[in-house]
Design a protein around this motif. Structure first.
Motif, PDB file in Angstrom:
ATOM      1  N   VAL A 471       0.855  -1.177  -0.028  1.00  0.00           N
ATOM      2  CA  VAL A 471       0.062  -0.282   0.105  1.00  0.00           C
ATOM      3  C   VAL A 471       0.787   1.418  -0.135  1.00  0.00           C
ATOM      4  O   VAL A 471       0.529   2.505  -0.592  1.00  0.00           O
ATOM      5  CB  VAL A 471      -0.860  -0.133   1.209  1.00  0.00           C
ATOM      6  CG1 VAL A 471      -1.832   1.341   1.229  1.00  0.00           C
ATOM      7  CG2 VAL A 471      -2.017  -1.293   1.176  1.00  0.00           C
ATOM      8  N   LEU A 506      -5.608   3.049  -2.432  1.00  0.00           N
ATOM      9  CA  LEU A 506      -5.520   2.922  -1.096  1.00  0.00           C
ATOM     10  C   LEU A 506      -4.358   4.342  -0.934  1.00  0.00           C
ATOM     11  O   LEU A 506      -4.515   4.895   0.115  1.00  0.00           O
ATOM     12  CB  LEU A 506      -5.162   1.809  -0.443  1.00  0.00           C
ATOM     13  CG  LEU A 506      -6.395   0.844  -0.237  1.00  0.00           C
ATOM     14  CD1 LEU A 506      -5.905  -0.443   0.400  1.00  0.00           C
ATOM     15  CD2 LEU A 506      -7.329   1.513   0.758  1.00  0.00           C
ATOM     16  N   CYS A 513       1.684   3.484   5.093  1.00  0.00           N
ATOM     17  CA  CYS A 513       1.099   2.632   6.256  1.00  0.00           C
ATOM     18  C   CYS A 513       1.929   1.921   7.003  1.00  0.00           C
ATOM     19  O   CYS A 513       3.135   1.516   6.524  1.00  0.00           O
ATOM     20  CB  CYS A 513      -0.149   1.926   5.950  1.00  0.00           C
ATOM     21  SG  CYS A 513      -1.369   2.804   4.888  1.00  0.00           S
ATOM     22  N   CYS A 532      -1.885   5.034   8.956  1.00  0.00           N
ATOM     23  CA  CYS A 532      -1.244   5.488   7.582  1.00  0.00           C
ATOM     24  C   CYS A 532      -1.192   7.099   7.897  1.00  0.00           C
ATOM     25  O   CYS A 532      -1.592   7.720   8.829  1.00  0.00           O
ATOM     26  CB  CYS A 532      -2.089   5.280   6.357  1.00  0.00           C
ATOM     27  SG  CYS A 532      -2.510   3.544   6.386  1.00  0.00           S
ATOM     28  N   HIS A 536      -6.591   5.638   8.119  1.00  0.00           N
ATOM     29  CA  HIS A 536      -6.110   3.965   8.665  1.00  0.00           C
ATOM     30  C   HIS A 536      -6.814   3.275   7.688  1.00  0.00           C
ATOM     31  O   HIS A 536      -7.755   3.410   6.912  1.00  0.00           O
ATOM     32  CB  HIS A 536      -6.600   3.828  10.046  1.00  0.00           C
ATOM     33  CG  HIS A 536      -8.154   3.989  10.133  1.00  0.00           C
ATOM     34  ND1 HIS A 536      -8.720   5.217  10.595  1.00  0.00           N
ATOM     35  CD2 HIS A 536      -9.189   3.076  10.018  1.00  0.00           C
ATOM     36  CE1 HIS A 536      -9.852   5.308  10.609  1.00  0.00           C
ATOM     37  NE2 HIS A 536     -10.161   3.709  10.230  1.00  0.00           N
ATOM     38  N   VAL A 537      -6.200   2.055   7.561  1.00  0.00           N
ATOM     39  CA  VAL A 537      -7.070   0.813   6.973  1.00  0.00           C
ATOM     40  C   VAL A 537      -7.111  -0.190   7.789  1.00  0.00           C
ATOM     41  O   VAL A 537      -6.180  -0.448   8.550  1.00  0.00           O
ATOM     42  CB  VAL A 537      -6.057   0.246   5.785  1.00  0.00           C
ATOM     43  CG1 VAL A 537      -6.646  -0.630   4.976  1.00  0.00           C
ATOM     44  CG2 VAL A 537      -5.997   1.527   4.618  1.00  0.00           C
ATOM     45  N   PHE A 556     -10.921  -5.191   3.211  1.00  0.00           N
ATOM     46  CA  PHE A 556     -10.539  -3.942   4.061  1.00  0.00           C
ATOM     47  C   PHE A 556     -11.700  -2.845   3.992  1.00  0.00           C
ATOM     48  O   PHE A 556     -12.577  -2.955   3.352  1.00  0.00           O
ATOM     49  CB  PHE A 556      -9.496  -3.544   3.191  1.00  0.00           C
ATOM     50  CG  PHE A 556      -9.807  -2.745   1.899  1.00  0.00           C
ATOM     51  CD1 PHE A 556      -9.874  -1.409   1.705  1.00  0.00           C
ATOM     52  CD2 PHE A 556      -9.991  -3.408   0.679  1.00  0.00           C
ATOM     53  CE1 PHE A 556     -10.195  -0.778   0.565  1.00  0.00           C
ATOM     54  CE2 PHE A 556     -10.291  -2.815  -0.544  1.00  0.00           C
ATOM     55  CZ  PHE A 556     -10.415  -1.693  -0.479  1.00  0.00           C
ATOM     56  N   SER A 557     -11.492  -1.912   4.868  1.00  0.00           N
ATOM     57  CA  SER A 557     -11.985  -0.565   4.988  1.00  0.00           C
ATOM     58  C   SER A 557     -11.032   0.462   5.076  1.00  0.00           C
ATOM     59  O   SER A 557     -10.047   0.303   5.963  1.00  0.00           O
ATOM     60  CB  SER A 557     -13.334  -0.686   5.841  1.00  0.00           C
ATOM     61  OG  SER A 557     -12.597  -0.721   7.227  1.00  0.00           O
ATOM     62  N   SER A 558     -11.364   1.590   4.734  1.00  0.00           N
ATOM     63  CA  SER A 558     -10.260   2.762   5.121  1.00  0.00           C
ATOM     64  C   SER A 558     -11.148   3.875   5.682  1.00  0.00           C
ATOM     65  O   SER A 558     -12.339   4.190   5.420  1.00  0.00           O
ATOM     66  CB  SER A 558      -9.661   3.218   3.911  1.00  0.00           C
ATOM     67  OG  SER A 558     -10.616   3.496   2.830  1.00  0.00           O
TER      68      SER A 558
END
Length: 562
Positions: A471, A506, A513, A532, A536-537, A556-558
């Motif tokens: 990432v 991302l 990150c 990050c 964040h992730v 995933f979610s960010s």
């Protein structure tokens, strides 16, 4: 003996309680014990052997403190605690006070203020005070030891162990019998009843014949010194030795609490802090109130040094884990004493927000609605095995008790999930709970008092670091790296092109990150949080069963920083 403070929720506070419920929901290296912590059987007849538990063994504890700066940050906060206590002692003119802060099983701060007696003598961690109702917690431990040995069942009527209890008078015909659990949780219906000095066991038992209960057992909670004292009598009956001998042999001696005693005559010479009454006048040791047979409710003397060992033992039961468990109480039993056996009350207080003066411009941050909204303070409280248990918007789990005998006050507050405890003892009428809570708040303000995080299994951690690296440097993502990271089945669903595009997207959103912590982990999966540059992730990673160095699936979610 001091009654632990409880804020009662009135009928007029129903609306506030709803708001508080929302607030409480929203709020929501393993400590080395100072001492070695006897394996025991469960709450069942001693002749019944339970089947052996099936356990998934892991090489790491389930949770641990992950911030490498933890100890440094917490230690740096100790001078602020010392300064605040010193200022308070001077302001309140407290004759003698001692405080201890336990961090990860060690007595990190031990300070004394004032003098032990009129003739002088500096207070330190070895100065002895009466600890009053904190003695109840040790009585509760004695009950739980006998429960683990199969000699007591918590839900058995107390008349099984004290035959005289059959003479109690119940408010209604359908009332359940007073049970051992009712004694531990102040829900027996027995009044507090201040007994005379040096009461004998036979006198306590004689009181039970015809004694009317204040309410149906189990339907309410009312702090009862007599109920706690009766729990001590029950221990003595079952153990067939006086309570003081049982606790001294089974709890105090194994923990090395050599200065903790039942009689003032056994306090080491010149180490006792002279108690002071409400009028501020000293109380000679010869005038100390002796509880006699109900001393399990509040008869002990102790010091910060010994109480730190006691706190360290209780903290060492957290978190749940595999490994040797041969202490004076099983770790699971200690944790059981720290859980609510009886819910007590929900307290709530609404604090109006201060209005911004017309002459001052609004702060650009935050909405007008946020600024106008009142601040809600809430707490849910109950009782474990005599421990007072609390959850509030600052702390997810507080285990505490206070004590007060004529001329002395004491407090012990533990944060089991954060590995710290505060002990405070004084020879005055000054209540110490706010002081202990303030010390915990100072530790929190240091930034080092984060709770334990689930441990990331090494294979998952290795993969999480690879993902974080990809990432952070999307332009360097190569097909070889893609094929080595994703298992064959996963690659059928995610092409290299889509994978590379995802990494670039991302990076554009959150920047470079690094792995921060996990919110949950097993041997084959984990939910890992990457911190990050711009947010964040949250990664959900599933390891391949065929090759644990590859991913079988991921999600995933960010998000942006809060």
């Amino acid at each position: 003996m001091a009654r632990p403070h409880r804020r009662l929720l009135g009928a007029a506070s129903r609306l506030q309680a709803v708001a508080c419920g929302v607030v409480l929901t929203a709020c929501a290296t393993q400590p080395a014990p100072l001492l070695p912590s006897v394996a025991a059987s469960p709450d069942a007849p001693s002749n019944v052997q339970p089947p052996k538990q099936r356990v998934v063994e892991t090489s790491s504890p389930s949770k641990a403190f992950t911030d490498p700066r933890r100890k440094q940050l917490l230690m740096a906060a100790l001078p602020a605690i010392d300064a605040q206590v010193a200022a308070m002692v001077q302001q309140k003119k407290i004759p003698a006070l001692a405080i201890g802060v336990v961090i990860d099983g060690e007595l990190a701060l031990a300070r004394g203020y004032g003098t032990r007696h009129g003739g002088g003598g500096a207070v330190d961690e070895h100065t002895v005070f009466r600890i009053g109702s904190i003695s109840k917690v040790l009585t509760g431990m004695a009950v739980m030891q006998l429960r683990d040995e199969g000699k007591i069942a918590l839900d058995a009527p107390i008349e099984h162990y004290i035959s005289e209890a059959a003479g109690l008078v119940y408010p209604q015909a359908d009332a359940p019998r007073v049970r051992v659990r009712h004694l531990l949780t102040h829900s027996s219906g027995l009044a507090s009843m201040a007994a005379g000095h040096g009461v004998k066991t036979r006198e306590v038992l004689a009181l039970l014949d015809g004694l009317a209960l204040d309410f149906v057992p189990g339907t309410a909670m009312s702090y009862s010194n007599f109920g706690a004292g009766l729990a001590g009598v029950l221990v003595a009956e079952v153990a067939e030795v006086p309570l003081r001998d049982h606790i001294s042999r089974e709890i105090l001696a194994p923990l090395g609490m050599k200065a903790t005693v039942w009689d003032v005559e056994r306090v080491a010479p010149d180490s006792l802090a002279t108690g002071h009454g409400r009028d501020g006048k000293p109380i000679p040791a010869t005038k100390h109130w002796r509880l006699g047979a109900i001393e399990g409710a509040g008869g002990l003397y102790s010091n910060v040094h010994d109480m730190a060992r006691f706190a360290a033992f209780h903290l060492s039961a957290w978190p749940s884990r595999s490994g040797p468990d041969d202490g004076l109480l099983r770790r699971s039993t200690v944790r059981e004493t720290h859980q609510m056996m009886r819910f007590g009350d929900l307290g709530v207080r609404v604090e109006p927000r201060e209005q911004t003066p017309p002459s001052e411009p609004d702060d650009a941050s935050g909405s007008a609605a946020d600024k106008a909204a009142p601040k809600v303070h809430g707490r849910a409280a109950g009782v474990g095995a005599f421990w007072q248990i609390e959850q509030n918007c600052e702390w997810e789990h507080v285990v505490w008790h206070n004590g007060g005998t004529e001329g002395y006050r004491a407090a012990i507050h533990l944060l089991p999930k954060r590995g710290v405890a505060v002990i405070a003892l004084t020879s005055s009428k000054f209540s110490l709970d706010k002081l202990a809570r303030r010390a915990l708040s100072i530790l929190r303000e240091s930034g080092g008092l984060e709770p334990r995080r689930p441990v990331i299994p090494p294979p998952v951690l290795a993969i999480a670091k690879r993902v974080a690296s990809m990432v952070s440097k999307p332009a360097l993502v190569a097909r070889a790296g893609y094929e080595s990271l994703l298992a064959e089945g996963f690659r059928k669903h995610v092409s290299f092109e889509d994978f590379a595009k995802l990494n670039q997207t991302l990076y554009d959103e959150v920047g470079a990150c690094r792995v921060n912590h996990t919110t949950g982990a097993t041997a084959a999966s984990a939910t890992v949080v990457l911190v990050c540059d711009k947010g964040h992730v949250v990664l959900k990673l599933f390891l391949s069963k065929r090759d644990p160095t590859q991913l079988d699936g991921a999600g995933f979610s960010s998000g942006k920083p809060n």
